[in-house]
Write a protein that holds these residues in place. Structure first.
Motif, PDB file in Angstrom:
ATOM      1  N   ASN A 451       0.841  -1.211   0.000  1.00 32.77           N
ATOM      2  CA  ASN A 451       0.000   0.000   0.000  1.00 32.77           C
ATOM      3  C   ASN A 451       0.868   1.249   0.000  1.00 32.77           C
ATOM      4  N   ARG A 497     -12.560   2.128   0.299  1.00 33.01           N
ATOM      5  CA  ARG A 497     -11.481   2.755  -0.455  1.00 33.01           C
ATOM      6  C   ARG A 497     -11.697   4.250  -0.410  1.00 33.01           C
ATOM      7  N   VAL A 498     -10.612   5.013  -0.273  1.00 34.75           N
ATOM      8  CA  VAL A 498     -10.749   6.468  -0.268  1.00 34.75           C
ATOM      9  C   VAL A 498     -11.120   6.882  -1.687  1.00 34.75           C
ATOM     10  N   GLY A 510     -10.013  -2.664  -1.620  1.00 34.39           N
ATOM     11  CA  GLY A 510     -10.487  -2.156  -0.326  1.00 34.39           C
ATOM     12  C   GLY A 510     -10.579  -3.261   0.703  1.00 34.39           C
ATOM     13  N   GLY A 512      -7.589  -5.147   1.654  1.00 33.47           N
ATOM     14  CA  GLY A 512      -6.286  -5.415   2.259  1.00 33.47           C
ATOM     15  C   GLY A 512      -6.211  -5.015   3.727  1.00 33.47           C
TER      16      GLY A 512
HETATM   17  P1  ADP Z   1      -6.855  -1.200  -1.572  1.00 34.34           P
HETATM   18  O1  ADP Z   1      -5.460  -0.710  -1.442  1.00 34.34           O
HETATM   19  O2  ADP Z   1      -6.940  -2.506  -2.250  1.00 34.34           O
HETATM   20  O3  ADP Z   1      -7.775  -0.188  -2.129  1.00 34.34           O
HETATM   21  P2  ADP Z   1      -6.793  -1.360   1.288  1.00 34.34           P
HETATM   22  O4  ADP Z   1      -7.766  -1.920   2.252  1.00 34.34           O
HETATM   23  O5  ADP Z   1      -5.435  -1.912   1.306  1.00 34.34           O
HETATM   24  O6  ADP Z   1      -7.441  -1.502  -0.128  1.00 34.34           O
HETATM   25  O7  ADP Z   1      -6.734   0.191   1.544  1.00 34.34           O
HETATM   26  C1  ADP Z   1      -7.920   0.916   1.694  1.00 34.34           C
HETATM   27  C2  ADP Z   1      -7.722   2.355   1.266  1.00 34.34           C
HETATM   28  O8  ADP Z   1      -6.845   2.979   2.191  1.00 34.34           O
HETATM   29  C3  ADP Z   1      -7.059   2.517  -0.060  1.00 34.34           C
HETATM   30  O9  ADP Z   1      -8.010   2.522  -1.104  1.00 34.34           O
HETATM   31  C4  ADP Z   1      -6.349   3.844   0.045  1.00 34.34           C
HETATM   32  O10 ADP Z   1      -7.229   4.873  -0.298  1.00 34.34           O
HETATM   33  C5  ADP Z   1      -6.068   3.948   1.545  1.00 34.34           C
HETATM   34  N1  ADP Z   1      -4.655   3.663   1.842  1.00 34.34           N
HETATM   35  C6  ADP Z   1      -4.149   2.503   2.301  1.00 34.34           C
HETATM   36  N2  ADP Z   1      -2.817   2.607   2.519  1.00 34.34           N
HETATM   37  C7  ADP Z   1      -2.487   3.872   2.208  1.00 34.34           C
HETATM   38  C8  ADP Z   1      -1.262   4.623   2.239  1.00 34.34           C
HETATM   39  N3  ADP Z   1      -0.125   4.071   2.633  1.00 34.34           N
HETATM   40  N4  ADP Z   1      -1.321   5.925   1.884  1.00 34.34           N
HETATM   41  C9  ADP Z   1      -2.478   6.503   1.497  1.00 34.34           C
HETATM   42  N5  ADP Z   1      -3.656   5.854   1.432  1.00 34.34           N
HETATM   43  C10 ADP Z   1      -3.669   4.558   1.776  1.00 34.34           C
END
Ligand code: ADP
Length: 609
Positions: A451, A497-498, A510, A512
């Motif tokens: 990530n 997811r953001v 979304g 992980g």
């Molecule tokens: P994915 O990466 O598959 O979308 P995750 O559950 O891993 O799903 O992450 C959820 C959301 O958190 C991501 O869509 C992202 O917007 C935000 N995110 C996760 N890790 C980071 C990071 N290191 N920096 C910025 N935003 C992050």
């Protein structure tokens, strides 16, 4: 109190009517019998006339006016009678008059009307005293003879004022009480209407765990009517069980939890047995009711039937699980065959075809990742995420994971460094052990580093390990886009997811972070994020640290289980986050994979068991 004042006024009016009547009668009799006191016949006739007016007023006007404006009517009558008595006293030796006591009555009566009336009557009396003293030329024996009379007069005025002020105080208190009780019953009605119209069951439990209030919806949900449920122990009425049909114990009874912690509790994993014996899954929110000192004196519980929602969710999870499971195998095979096709040692394709195959390989890699995530999520939902627990050297695990991820970071020209030493310069890395599954913990770290790389465009990623006697904390710090404050509480939720242009262009499911949370909770740890938009993020997790003795103990246990084999294949199984033991771990089923390609860049994020 209002009635008491009215009663006093009515009695006062009657006494005055009697006095007026007696005066009329007395003057008339004296006149008939030629009494020698009747020297000043004019004044006596005036007295009799005013008394007669008072009497007639009482018998006629007062009977009508008194019904509507009692105080005013009695005041008019009092003025007439007071004038009559004053004239009578003046006619019969002034301060030495035998009728002076009637005047005292007038002073006390004034008290019923108010302070002003008392002051007026008292001032008139004192003025008369002054007049009499002047008239007598301040004769000392005269003053001495009348001093007690003056004291009695003042005492009467004092008594009148006391009666009046007491009445006034009581009246104010009574008025306040009446208005408060009015407000209270109005609020009570509103609260009752609100509760009875609520779709959720509402139940109030007192300090003795007995039901005090039970609304309509609660009656419909439980099958108990309010009168039968009232004063019963909440457990008898709700009959709560866990979803896997275990009795609620002291440790997981949500009501006892709020009693002990004084914190609201929300659960959706409890099943209630209705009076008719039906089982329904509840969404139950309980809040403590605290006294002024913060002590819990009761609880208010809101509950609703979510059996249908749960069933739909279960069917959906089942479908996703089956579909992901079924599709995982062909996708892995396609991925493998494309790898073979692009491997120059195995097949020959022209450059153009290789470019297309590379793209196909990348896309199918994402698809495989999605299926793996979905499968892990459904497992997490079913609480069947299992893990073989053993002592894990966190520093070593981080080192190997960071090494594996270097290539991915370099592809984006990002630095990826590991900092395990607490001292700068002469670096001595501490050795920390935690109880976890190395594969699962590696998945968490990989996911967080992945990530960090995904959401960082320039700068780098630092992986840090710190610890104390109790905990080991790992932080993955990046110089990426950062996360807005409103998104942070939701990041560890499923499918969150953001929503930003950056995330829309970057692929992801979304899932992980949700899985990271589930896994860390499985190892009794906690995970959290700190971030500033534009400055970067720090994803952190802490796990309980194992002491040297605990490491040895656990190692022995693992060895014993491995040797014993049959008892618990594959190691020790930890309870999941909900406290339920998840059953023996099942050895991973290999996915049919052809020979890996040379340029295989995607790693397996989750090893599916
Ligand atoms: P994915 O990466 O598959 O979308 P995750 O559950 O891993 O799903 O992450 C959820 C959301 O958190 C991501 O869509 C992202 O917007 C935000 N995110 C996760 N890790 C980071 C990071 N290191 N920096 C910025 N935003 C992050």
């Amino acid at each position: 109190m209002v009635e008491q004042r009215e009663r006093s006024l009515i009695i006062l009016a009657r006494i005055q009517a009697v006095i007026d009547g007696l005066i009329v009668l007395g003057v008339f009799s004296a006149y008939i019998w030629g009494h020698n006191l009747l020297d000043d016949i004019g004044a006596w006739l005036a007295v009799a006339l005013i008394a007669a007016i008072g009497l007639v007023y009482f018998l006629t006007i007062h009977q009508v006016l008194g019904r509507r404006k009692l105080a005013l009517s009695v005041l008019i009558l009092t003025l007439v009678t007071a004038t009559c008595v004053a004239l009578l006293i003046a006619t019969t030796d002034g301060l030495d008059s035998p009728y002076y006591s009637l005047w005292l009555l007038a002073i006390i009566a004034a008290g019923i009307f108010g302070t002003t009336e008392t002051v007026v009557v008292l001032s008139a009396t004192i003025a008369y005293y002054v007049y009499a003293l002047i008239d007598e030329g301040f004769h000392a024996p005269y003053i001495r003879d009348h001093i007690i009379q003056l004291v009695i007069t003042l005492a009467a005025a004092g008594l009148a004022e006391w009666v009046h002020s007491r009445g006034r105080r009581l009246l104010t208190t009574n008025n306040k009480l009446a208005s408060l009780s009015g407000q209270l019953s109005e609020e009570q009605l509103k609260a009752q209407a609100l509760m009875n119209n609520m779709a959720e069951g509402v139940m109030i439990v007192d300090a003795n765990r007995q039901i005090q209030l039970f609304n309509h919806a609660a009656q419909q949900l439980t099958g108990w009517d309010e009168s039968s449920a009232q004063h019963l122990n909440y457990n008898l009425v709700l009959q709560l069980h866990t979803v896997d049909d275990h009795e609620i114990t002291e440790t997981n009874d949500p009501f006892i939890t709020i009693w002990n912690n004084n914190q609201p509790v929300s659960r959706d994993d409890l099943v209630m047995t209705t009076q008719a014996g039906h089982k329904i899954t509840l969404n139950l929110s309980i809040s403590p009711i605290a006294d002024n000192n913060g002590g819990v004196t009761g609880a208010i519980a809101l509950f609703r039937d979510i059996s249908r929602e749960k069933e739909i969710e279960r069917q959906k999870d089942e479908f996703v699980s089956t579909a992901s499971h079924e599709m995982r195998t062909p996708v892995a095979a396609i991925e493998g065959y494309i790898s073979l096709a692009t491997n120059p040692n195995v097949a020959t394709v022209d450059d153009r075809a290789k470019k297309y195959l590379d793209k196909a390989h990348e896309t199918i890699g994402h698809l495989g990742e999605l299926f793996r995530d979905l499968l892990s999520v459904t497992k997490a939902e079913e609480n069947s995420l299992t893990a073989k627990i053993e002592p894990v050297n966190v520093g070593q695990l981080l080192q190997s994971t960071v090494d594996d991820m270097q290539f991915t970071a370099q592809k984006k020209s990002l630095t990826l460094v590991l900092q395990t030493a607490t001292t700068v310069g002469k670096a001595i890395s501490p050795i920390y052990f935690v109880a976890a599954s190395p594969e699962r913990l590696r998945e968490v770290v990989m996911n967080l580093i992945d990530n960090a790389i995904k959401y960082t465009t320039e700068g780098g990623i630092k992986v840090m390990m710190t610890g104390d006697a109790k905990e080991v904390t790992v932080s993955i710090i990046d110089t990426g886009s950062g996360i807005a404050a409103e998104d942070m509480p939701h990041l560890f939720q499923k499918f969150y997811r953001v929503d930003s242009t950056a995330t829309r262009t970057i692929g992801g499911t979304g899932l992980g972070l949700y899985l990271c949370r589930r896994l860390i909770e499985l190892f009794n740890g906690r995970i959290w994020v700190e971030s500033k938009p534009g400055e970067g993020s720090s994803f952190n997790f802490s796990l309980p640290r194992l002491s040297d003795d605990e490491v040895k103990q656990l190692e022995q246990q693992v060895a014993a289980t491995n040797n014993g084999g049959a008892a618990q294949p594959g190691g020790i199984v930890v309870p999941n986050a909900e406290g339920a033991v998840t059953g023996p771990a099942i050895a991973p089923k290999p996915i049919p994979m052809p020979i890996p390609s040379d340029h295989e860049s995607t790693y397996k994020r989750y090893q599916i068991t």
